[in-house]
Write an enzyme that holds these catalytic residues in place. Structure first.
Site, PDB file in Angstrom:
ATOM      1  N   CYS A   2      40.416  24.033  43.483  1.00  0.00           N
ATOM      2  CA  CYS A   2      41.559  23.219  43.909  1.00  0.00           C
ATOM      3  C   CYS A   2      41.720  22.061  42.924  1.00  0.00           C
ATOM      4  O   CYS A   2      40.797  21.684  42.233  1.00  0.00           O
ATOM      5  CB  CYS A   2      41.309  22.661  45.304  1.00  0.00           C
ATOM      6  SG  CYS A   2      41.124  23.943  46.538  1.00  0.00           S
ATOM      7  N   ARG A  27      44.294  25.605  36.998  1.00  0.00           N
ATOM      8  CA  ARG A  27      43.099  25.911  37.801  1.00  0.00           C
ATOM      9  C   ARG A  27      43.370  27.025  38.799  1.00  0.00           C
ATOM     10  O   ARG A  27      42.453  27.556  39.416  1.00  0.00           O
ATOM     11  CB  ARG A  27      42.618  24.665  38.548  1.00  0.00           C
ATOM     12  CG  ARG A  27      42.171  23.525  37.643  1.00  0.00           C
ATOM     13  CD  ARG A  27      42.015  22.230  38.397  1.00  0.00           C
ATOM     14  NE  ARG A  27      40.893  22.259  39.305  1.00  0.00           N
ATOM     15  CZ  ARG A  27      39.650  21.870  38.978  1.00  0.00           C
ATOM     16  NH1 ARG A  27      39.415  21.460  37.749  1.00  0.00           N
ATOM     17  NH2 ARG A  27      38.656  21.913  39.844  1.00  0.00           N
ATOM     18  N   TRP A  74      43.632  26.340  46.318  1.00  0.00           N
ATOM     19  CA  TRP A  74      43.353  27.768  46.106  1.00  0.00           C
ATOM     20  C   TRP A  74      42.664  28.215  47.402  1.00  0.00           C
ATOM     21  O   TRP A  74      41.528  27.804  47.686  1.00  0.00           O
ATOM     22  CB  TRP A  74      42.448  27.965  44.902  1.00  0.00           C
ATOM     23  CG  TRP A  74      42.355  29.377  44.441  1.00  0.00           C
ATOM     24  CD1 TRP A  74      43.208  30.033  43.612  1.00  0.00           C
ATOM     25  CD2 TRP A  74      41.357  30.340  44.803  1.00  0.00           C
ATOM     26  NE1 TRP A  74      42.795  31.317  43.404  1.00  0.00           N
ATOM     27  CE2 TRP A  74      41.672  31.556  44.143  1.00  0.00           C
ATOM     28  CE3 TRP A  74      40.216  30.299  45.608  1.00  0.00           C
ATOM     29  CZ2 TRP A  74      40.900  32.710  44.267  1.00  0.00           C
ATOM     30  CZ3 TRP A  74      39.455  31.448  45.732  1.00  0.00           C
ATOM     31  CH2 TRP A  74      39.806  32.635  45.068  1.00  0.00           C
ATOM     32  N   ASN A 100      38.196  19.781  47.689  1.00  0.00           N
ATOM     33  CA  ASN A 100      37.929  20.931  46.826  1.00  0.00           C
ATOM     34  C   ASN A 100      36.523  21.402  47.157  1.00  0.00           C
ATOM     35  O   ASN A 100      35.580  20.623  47.167  1.00  0.00           O
ATOM     36  CB  ASN A 100      37.995  20.538  45.339  1.00  0.00           C
ATOM     37  CG  ASN A 100      37.676  21.722  44.433  1.00  0.00           C
ATOM     38  OD1 ASN A 100      37.836  22.871  44.845  1.00  0.00           O
ATOM     39  ND2 ASN A 100      37.220  21.451  43.234  1.00  0.00           N
ATOM     40  N   GLY A 101      36.374  22.691  47.503  1.00  0.00           N
ATOM     41  CA  GLY A 101      35.039  23.219  47.817  1.00  0.00           C
ATOM     42  C   GLY A 101      35.040  23.881  49.178  1.00  0.00           C
ATOM     43  O   GLY A 101      36.084  24.283  49.695  1.00  0.00           O
ATOM     44  N   GLU A 484      33.438  43.269  27.879  1.00  0.00           N
ATOM     45  CA  GLU A 484      34.354  42.123  27.802  1.00  0.00           C
ATOM     46  C   GLU A 484      35.786  42.594  27.615  1.00  0.00           C
ATOM     47  O   GLU A 484      36.710  42.061  28.256  1.00  0.00           O
ATOM     48  CB  GLU A 484      33.939  41.195  26.672  1.00  0.00           C
ATOM     49  CG  GLU A 484      34.893  40.046  26.385  1.00  0.00           C
ATOM     50  CD  GLU A 484      35.098  39.092  27.561  1.00  0.00           C
ATOM     51  OE1 GLU A 484      34.310  39.148  28.531  1.00  0.00           O
ATOM     52  OE2 GLU A 484      36.079  38.326  27.534  1.00  0.00           O
ATOM     53  N   LYS A 488      38.738  41.601  30.278  1.00  0.00           N
ATOM     54  CA  LYS A 488      39.993  40.958  29.867  1.00  0.00           C
ATOM     55  C   LYS A 488      41.194  41.745  30.362  1.00  0.00           C
ATOM     56  O   LYS A 488      42.176  41.189  30.861  1.00  0.00           O
ATOM     57  CB  LYS A 488      40.014  40.841  28.332  1.00  0.00           C
ATOM     58  CG  LYS A 488      39.183  39.688  27.810  1.00  0.00           C
ATOM     59  CD  LYS A 488      39.906  38.382  28.027  1.00  0.00           C
ATOM     60  CE  LYS A 488      39.021  37.170  28.228  1.00  0.00           C
ATOM     61  NZ  LYS A 488      37.980  37.236  29.195  1.00  0.00           N
ATOM     62  N   GLU A 491      41.665  41.456  34.217  1.00  0.00           N
ATOM     63  CA  GLU A 491      42.138  40.164  34.740  1.00  0.00           C
ATOM     64  C   GLU A 491      43.529  39.819  34.224  1.00  0.00           C
ATOM     65  O   GLU A 491      44.214  38.984  34.811  1.00  0.00           O
ATOM     66  CB  GLU A 491      41.148  39.047  34.459  1.00  0.00           C
ATOM     67  CG  GLU A 491      40.817  38.766  33.023  1.00  0.00           C
ATOM     68  CD  GLU A 491      39.818  37.625  32.889  1.00  0.00           C
ATOM     69  OE1 GLU A 491      39.794  36.715  33.730  1.00  0.00           O
ATOM     70  OE2 GLU A 491      39.056  37.638  31.918  1.00  0.00           O
ATOM     71  N   HIS A 507      27.207  61.208  30.863  1.00  0.00           N
ATOM     72  CA  HIS A 507      26.496  61.151  32.148  1.00  0.00           C
ATOM     73  C   HIS A 507      27.457  60.850  33.287  1.00  0.00           C
ATOM     74  O   HIS A 507      27.037  60.417  34.361  1.00  0.00           O
ATOM     75  CB  HIS A 507      25.390  60.086  32.069  1.00  0.00           C
ATOM     76  CG  HIS A 507      24.355  60.386  31.042  1.00  0.00           C
ATOM     77  ND1 HIS A 507      23.397  61.363  31.197  1.00  0.00           N
ATOM     78  CD2 HIS A 507      24.180  59.884  29.791  1.00  0.00           C
ATOM     79  CE1 HIS A 507      22.652  61.432  30.101  1.00  0.00           C
ATOM     80  NE2 HIS A 507      23.105  60.539  29.238  1.00  0.00           N
ATOM     81  N   LYS A 607      40.472  29.255  37.179  1.00  0.00           N
ATOM     82  CA  LYS A 607      39.767  28.981  35.924  1.00  0.00           C
ATOM     83  C   LYS A 607      38.286  28.713  36.174  1.00  0.00           C
ATOM     84  O   LYS A 607      37.444  29.090  35.389  1.00  0.00           O
ATOM     85  CB  LYS A 607      40.382  27.757  35.227  1.00  0.00           C
ATOM     86  CG  LYS A 607      39.736  27.433  33.887  1.00  0.00           C
ATOM     87  CD  LYS A 607      39.799  28.598  32.930  1.00  0.00           C
ATOM     88  CE  LYS A 607      39.067  28.339  31.628  1.00  0.00           C
ATOM     89  NZ  LYS A 607      38.973  29.558  30.781  1.00  0.00           N
TER      90      LYS A 607
HETATM   91  C1  AGP Z   1      36.705  35.040  32.089  1.00  0.00           C
HETATM   92  O1  AGP Z   1      37.874  35.515  31.416  1.00  0.00           O
HETATM   93  C2  AGP Z   1      36.915  34.886  33.572  1.00  0.00           C
HETATM   94  N1  AGP Z   1      37.970  33.965  33.817  1.00  0.00           N
HETATM   95  C3  AGP Z   1      35.652  34.627  34.351  1.00  0.00           C
HETATM   96  O2  AGP Z   1      34.919  35.826  34.304  1.00  0.00           O
HETATM   97  C4  AGP Z   1      34.721  33.494  33.846  1.00  0.00           C
HETATM   98  O3  AGP Z   1      34.143  33.857  32.626  1.00  0.00           O
HETATM   99  C5  AGP Z   1      33.600  33.303  34.875  1.00  0.00           C
HETATM  100  O4  AGP Z   1      34.184  32.917  36.095  1.00  0.00           O
HETATM  101  C6  AGP Z   1      32.552  32.263  34.448  1.00  0.00           C
HETATM  102  O5  AGP Z   1      33.172  31.005  34.314  1.00  0.00           O
HETATM  103  P1  AGP Z   1      32.337  29.818  33.611  1.00  0.00           P
HETATM  104  O6  AGP Z   1      32.065  30.267  32.195  1.00  0.00           O
HETATM  105  O7  AGP Z   1      33.228  28.625  33.687  1.00  0.00           O
HETATM  106  O8  AGP Z   1      31.062  29.646  34.385  1.00  0.00           O
END
Ligand code: AGP
Length: 612
Positions: A2, A27, A74, A100-101, A484, A488, A491, A507, A607
């Site tokens: 948030c 965020r 959020w 937030n939390g 990775e 990407k 997401e 496999h 984020k």
């Molecule tokens: C990465 O593209 C994602 N947004 C997500 O996997 C991110 O890497 C993960 O949440 C870890 O975040 P941090 O590096 O801020 O701990």
């Protein structure tokens, strides 16, 4: 996740509050609201959806007031609706709180508040806090600061709370536990915020707040106390970013800007890391030669993209320093009773420094007696503050939810750690160290070369825009790169993408191949294991079953069987991930664009995941 903002000063509060919330949009959120400090009775407006919905609701004759709080939510407890949006207000309509939390004991608290006669209008955990603060304030002669201290003693969980009361509208009170809260020090005005991006266009002077520290701001004063009321000296610092750094700089999206910032981010992270006498400079590690030589195991903990950096750490540290490395998903680590001894070094990797899963794993490791080194991109964030040592990457603010430049600088950080450990324990000679460091120094230029030739890749990517499955193949240190690339694409393009170790193909995963299935293969550097030949066989196998194969291969390497080849500059095997990852970032970016997705704020994502 948030966004939290507070303002008090000479400006009409709505303007700096809305500006601040807009700077925190990255965020990720699904509702927004503000409360203005009006003497006698607060003005509160909140709306589900984007900030524009709130601004439309505020397009009325507003009281001219000079203090207020704002929030982008959020959703965790309760869906993204107007009534669940923050701020939440007590039954007198005089106290407003934003959060937030997660309040872990909120259900008991809700029952207690209902027993006291408070009526609830939302499904959130935060509303209970509004009533708790209201009652405690009344019990303590209208003192909101004391009420906040007492509330924190009752609450469990992770939270940043900021509150305002109509009887003292020029006073804003905040507290943090496990979630971020920073103070912005202006001229005759002060700010509270989840992160400095909210007020950086007003001031670069900030104060970090520590665990369970309560802050009270007025236009001209900032007071910080602990839960017993003892005054804490402010720890002021200068924000190194400038406002433009948090803007798009002419790029269509933050993500594209950050992809193109990677050469500089990598170069900045390497600055000053080799001394004149060929020693890797890592004073942050603050471990003696004896402690390093006594290390029996390294455990890397991280989430998401940072976890992939952790996998690369395993290859580099074991290859160069011969110290065994485990890599753990942070949210799994502490629940399996890991074996941790004083000879264990735990390395946490986190761009934001606020990821709750990683923070909790760090706490577990420290409680078990491990030394914790954190690799982080966000100064004075929670995880570095709770670690024994921190190695900051210098990627600058990473605004896009999809992490790009932070990952490459995390790779650089783990290479530096691996070289330092190898140098101290004698696994590599100074000359070998120097040679590898020089190769690292050449990486920014090689990334530039890739970025200068991305247009054909962007065009090729658009031809796959209608695909709903993409597979990624990697071997050895290319395997984390395949993972990775898949993450990407998930997401950003919201499609099914999976990364596999090439040797796993037969496999099971090869059953996924259909006519036209895009398969992206990262071709390993030729070595004594002939891994490149094994991957070329994989390429033939998937092509024979109809796949459309795209190969990431170094310049000059002969490739058979691929419909498309994306070239990257020559580099040694262990450093190839820094280069091979870049085309995959561009591929995912372009797929998101082609599918009309929100590139910088993909659906459902935030984020920083500050809840477990
Ligand atoms: C990465 O593209 C994602 N947004 C997500 O996997 C991110 O890497 C993960 O949440 C870890 O975040 P941090 O590096 O801020 O701990």
């Amino acid at each position: 996740m948030c966004g939290i903002v507070g303002y008090c000063g000479p400006q009409s509060a709505v303007t700096p509050l809305i500006q601040a919330l807009r700077r925190l949009e990255y965020r990720g959120y699904d509702s927004a609201g503000i409360a203005l400090g009006v003497r006698g009775k607060l003005f509160v407006e909140k709306r589900a959806g984007k900030l524009a919905n709130l601004e439309n609701a505020l397009d009325i004759e507003l009281p001219v007031v000079h203090s207020g709080i704002g929030h982008t939510r959020w959703a965790t407890h309760g869906g993204p609706t107007d009534r669940n949006a923050h701020p939440h207000v007590d039954n007198d309509g005089k106290l407003a709180v934003i959060h937030n939390g997660i309040i872990e004991n909120y259900s008991q608290l809700r029952l207690t508040m209902q027993e006291r006669g408070h009526t609830f209008s939302s499904d959130t955990d935060t509303e209970s806090v509004a009533y708790l603060l209201s009652d405690l304030r009344k019990e303590h002669n209208g003192d909101l600061v004391v009420a906040m201290r007492e509330a924190v003693k009752i609450l469990r969980g992770s939270f940043t709370l900021v509150a305002i009361h109509a009887d003292n509208p020029d006073v804003i009170v905040g507290v943090r536990r496990n979630s971020p809260l920073v103070v912005g020090l202006g001229e005759g005005e002060n700010f509270l915020a989840s992160d400095v991006a909210a007020f950086i266009n007003h001031t670069k002077r900030a104060i970090e707040l520590g665990q369970d520290e309560v802050v009270m701001i007025t236009p001209t004063t900032v007071e910080i106390t602990d839960l017993d009321g003892a005054v804490i000296a402010p720890r002021e610092y200068e924000i190194s970013w400038d406002a433009s750094a948090a803007q798009k700089g002419g790029f269509a999206h933050f993500m594209l800007k950050e992809i193109f910032e990677q050469p500089k981010a990598v170069a900045d992270t390497l600055i000053g890391r080799l001394s004149d006498n060929k020693q890797i400079v890592l004073d942050e590690l603050s471990m003696s030669v004896q402690e390093i030589r006594a290390l029996k195991k390294i455990t890397v903990i991280a989430c998401g993209t940072a976890y992939h950096a952790g996998m690369i750490a395993k290859y580099a540290i074991e290859k160069w320093s011969k110290i065994p490395v485990d890599v753990e998903i942070a949210s799994e680590f502490r629940y399996r009773d890991p074996i941790i001894t004083p000879e264990t070094l735990v390395i946490a990797i986190s761009q934001s420094g606020e990821t709750m899963d990683t923070l909790m794993a760090v706490r577990h490791a420290k409680a078990a007696g491990a030394r914790v080194l954190t690799i982080c991109n966000t100064h004075s964030s929670t995880i570095p503050r709770e670690s024994d040592a921190v190695l900051y990457t210098h990627a600058g603010p990473e605004i896009a939810v999809a992490s790009t430049k932070a990952l490459l600088t995390q790779m650089i950080a783990v290479y530096l750690i691996a070289l330092h450990l190898a140098q101290v324990n004698g696994a590599l000679t100074d000359e070998q160290i120097e040679g590898l460091y020089i190769e690292l120094l050449a990486l920014p230029g090689k990334i530039e070369m890739i970025l200068e030739t991305v247009e054909p890749l962007r065009a090729l990517t658009r031809s796959f825009a209608d695909k709903n499955t993409v597979l990624f193949l990697g071997r050895n240190i290319g395997y984390p790169v395949a993972l990775e690339g898949a993450l990407k694409l998930k997401e950003l393009a919201y499609i099914h993408a999976e990364g596999f170790a090439g040797g796993e193909l037969k496999h099971g995963p090869i059953a996924l191949i259909e006519e036209g299935t895009p398969v992206i293969a990262i071709l390993p550097v030729a070595d004594e294991h002939a891994l490149d030949q094994k991957m070329l066989s994989n390429i033939q196998e998937v092509k024979a079953r109809g796949a459309c194969v795209i190969v990431i291969a170094q310049d000059g390497v002969h490739v058979e069987g691929a419909q498309h080849i994306i070239r990257i500059p020559v580099v040694s095997a262990l450093l190839q991930p820094v280069l091979a990852t870049v085309p995959l970032q561009v591929f995912a970016y372009e797929m998101a664009l082609a599918r009309g997705n929100d590139v910088d704020q993909p659906r459902n994502l935030a984020k920083s995941v500050t809840v477990e």
